[in-house]
Design a protein around this motif. Sequence first.
Motif, short mmCIF file in Angstrom:
data_model
loop_
_atom_site.label_atom_id
_atom_site.label_comp_id
_atom_site.label_asym_id
_atom_site.label_seq_id
_atom_site.Cartn_x
_atom_site.Cartn_y
_atom_site.Cartn_z
N VAL A 437 26.37 -17.14 -16.36
CA VAL A 437 25.42 -16.20 -16.95
C VAL A 437 25.63 -14.82 -16.34
N VAL A 438 25.67 -13.80 -17.19
CA VAL A 438 25.71 -12.41 -16.73
C VAL A 438 24.47 -11.72 -17.28
N LEU A 439 23.62 -11.24 -16.35
CA LEU A 439 22.36 -10.61 -16.75
C LEU A 439 22.47 -9.09 -16.78
N GLN A 440 21.52 -8.49 -17.44
CA GLN A 440 21.49 -7.02 -17.51
C GLN A 440 21.34 -6.41 -16.12
N ALA A 441 20.51 -7.02 -15.29
CA ALA A 441 20.33 -6.54 -13.91
C ALA A 441 20.72 -7.68 -12.98
N PRO A 442 22.02 -7.84 -12.72
CA PRO A 442 22.48 -8.98 -11.93
C PRO A 442 22.07 -8.87 -10.47
N GLY A 443 21.95 -10.01 -9.83
CA GLY A 443 21.64 -10.04 -8.40
C GLY A 443 22.86 -9.66 -7.59
N ILE A 444 22.73 -8.60 -6.79
CA ILE A 444 23.83 -8.15 -5.93
C ILE A 444 23.35 -8.20 -4.49
N ARG A 502 29.77 -5.07 -14.22
CA ARG A 502 31.16 -5.54 -14.26
C ARG A 502 31.48 -6.45 -13.08
N LEU A 503 30.83 -6.20 -11.94
CA LEU A 503 31.00 -7.09 -10.79
C LEU A 503 30.47 -8.47 -11.13
N ALA A 504 29.35 -8.51 -11.82
CA ALA A 504 28.77 -9.79 -12.24
C ALA A 504 29.66 -10.49 -13.27
N ILE A 505 30.30 -9.71 -14.14
CA ILE A 505 31.23 -10.29 -15.12
C ILE A 505 32.42 -10.92 -14.40
N ALA A 506 32.95 -10.21 -13.40
CA ALA A 506 34.07 -10.75 -12.61
C ALA A 506 33.66 -12.03 -11.90
N ARG A 507 32.44 -12.05 -11.38
CA ARG A 507 31.90 -13.25 -10.70
C ARG A 507 31.90 -14.43 -11.66
N MET A 508 31.47 -14.18 -12.91
CA MET A 508 31.42 -15.24 -13.92
C MET A 508 32.83 -15.69 -14.30
N VAL A 509 33.72 -14.75 -14.48
CA VAL A 509 35.10 -15.07 -14.88
C VAL A 509 35.78 -15.95 -13.83
N ILE A 517 27.07 -17.04 -21.07
CA ILE A 517 25.91 -16.34 -21.63
C ILE A 517 25.93 -14.90 -21.14
N LEU A 518 25.99 -13.97 -22.07
CA LEU A 518 26.00 -12.54 -21.75
C LEU A 518 24.69 -11.94 -22.24
N ASP A 519 23.76 -11.73 -21.30
CA ASP A 519 22.43 -11.22 -21.65
C ASP A 519 22.37 -9.73 -21.33
N GLU A 520 22.63 -8.89 -22.34
CA GLU A 520 22.70 -7.44 -22.16
C GLU A 520 23.68 -7.09 -21.03
N ALA A 521 24.79 -7.83 -21.01
CA ALA A 521 25.71 -7.76 -19.87
C ALA A 521 26.50 -6.46 -19.80
N THR A 522 26.58 -5.71 -20.90
CA THR A 522 27.35 -4.45 -20.91
C THR A 522 26.47 -3.25 -21.29
N SER A 523 25.18 -3.41 -21.16
CA SER A 523 24.24 -2.36 -21.61
C SER A 523 24.36 -1.07 -20.81
N ALA A 524 24.85 -1.17 -19.56
CA ALA A 524 24.94 0.03 -18.72
C ALA A 524 26.31 0.70 -18.80
N LEU A 525 27.20 0.17 -19.64
CA LEU A 525 28.56 0.72 -19.74
C LEU A 525 28.63 1.79 -20.83
N ILE A 547 27.41 -17.13 -25.80
CA ILE A 547 26.18 -16.61 -26.40
C ILE A 547 25.99 -15.19 -25.88
N THR A 548 25.91 -14.24 -26.80
CA THR A 548 25.70 -12.85 -26.42
C THR A 548 24.33 -12.41 -26.92
N ILE A 549 23.55 -11.85 -25.99
CA ILE A 549 22.26 -11.26 -26.35
C ILE A 549 22.40 -9.77 -26.12
N ALA A 550 22.14 -8.98 -27.12
CA ALA A 550 22.33 -7.53 -26.96
C ALA A 550 21.50 -6.77 -27.97
#
Length: 595
Positions: A437-444, A502-509, A517-525, A547-550
Amino acid sequence: MTKQNINFNTIKALLFKDKSILIKAHICAVAAAFTTVLQPLLIPLLIDDLLLNGPGKLLNKLKIILPESMHEATSFIAITLFLTVLLRLMSLSLNILQSKIFTRLSQAICHDLRIKLLKRLKNVAIKYFENTGSGKTAALFTNDVDTVEQFISKTISQLILSILQLIATAAILLWINVQLGLFILILNPIVVFATIKMGKKVKKLKRSENKAIASFQEKLTDFLDAMHELRISRRDRFFLNKIIDSAANMRDTTINSRWKSDAASRGSFVIFLMGFDLFRAAAVYIAFTSVDLSVGEMIAVFSYLWVMMTPVQNLITIQYSWFAASAALERLNKFMNEEEENKGKSKGIEFIYGDNIDIEFKDVSFSYQKGIPVLNKVSFKIPAGQHIAIVGATGGGKSTLVQMITGLYKADQGSVLFNGMDILDIGLDKVRDNIGVVLQAPGIFHSSIRENILMGEIAEDSEIWQALEVACLDEFIRAQELGLDTSVGNKGLKLSGGQRQRLAIARMVLRKPQVVILDEATSALDPETEAKVLQRLKAFLHNRTCITIAHRLSAIKQADSIKVFENGSMIQSGLHDELINQNGVYSKLYQTKGK
């Protein structure tokens, strides 16, 4: 759910876990009590023997030990002084050793308690975290456990030593004079009981104080977590004022609790002093009326009354520590008995890792509050390896669907199926092993880029760089002096919002999940970077169920199917061009958002 209470029996069991250490502590306590109670006896007996030509209770014993050349007053006084000082030093050393042992014991017990709490934390239902602030939860693991630790390390060790000192003192008082000894021993429990009565309200006062402290901690934690946003929006002053109000409440509650607790403690001590005055008067009376009590012995009795003061005062103080520890245990037990997450149980069905996975919603209904549905009889299927997009206005139930797929929320009605099997029959651990899962505001986390990507997984640097390349973050990381070991700062604040995503996307990959599941995963790009990331993800997502939510429609046009939600129901389904031509909700969203 079976109740998991932590009580004083639990602490007792943990104390007796290593009996050898406990035996050492008791030996120290016995020896310390013995060395403490002997000190007041030596000088008074010497007064009787030397100054008053008494029966020689001490002098005769010293004459046996010492050579005849030292049988003189100066030698006797010097030897007695030396023995008194030696006993004091021995008592000090033994008390320190006992304190060291109990500190080790208490820290070991509190470590076990924290591990128990942490294991429970892993299984607590997600709604606990929604209803309880992180400040309150952190206070459980720190303040409340520390309160229990203080009770064990200081109170229990003092209890053992105090009881032993009182027993030894009682024995010596009975040896000096039976009548006086019995009088003191009978009256002492009455004095202690009277002081305990005064301390009963301390528990309620302490509970109110801790509640106010926890509230302040929670507000302060929330403020610190949102510091950047609050300062930029100039709302920091408003929230700071709320914290100041909370601090004022904590101050007032603490003042009320502390002075009343102190008053109860001082009142208890005055009661003890009144008892001491009574003991002293009784000693003078017995000395006046009895020929058996010498001046030296009477001085010894007075000394022992002072010796008794410390253990009796310790016993009085212990009740306050006990009340504080009881209140802390109540809060710990409340947490321990919070509703736990139902992770399901595998009924002998093997969920094959790495297989193509299809997902089906079958008449799923869900609500956070009774009577206010968030999802209403939702039914649709995502074929294995297909990419679907879920769109709709805010509050339509899109993100709740994600929580249902990951098992964070359970359906009130209906079921969520993976390859035809109910999510609870498979078991959430198995399901989640296959989901990324990649969230809009991922935990860093406040650590390095490497650690934020790995998240405890083991992988070669080459694999990490491949994942970063998919997320279009590799060039930025290579430009950093420390590369993968670059610190991202608290909550990743050294990175931009897009870089965190993008760091969260790399973590998922890197995890290579079968369901993404991409939940607003690129909204800040920005559009250009988003296009590059989506293009590289397209190759990665091949044969994976996605599944993409956007809200941004550019992120969903490449989906195999688009599901449109409104008010918790799926109202449209189809391809982008089909939905545009239907002149429905999707078409309006598309016109609003633009291409």
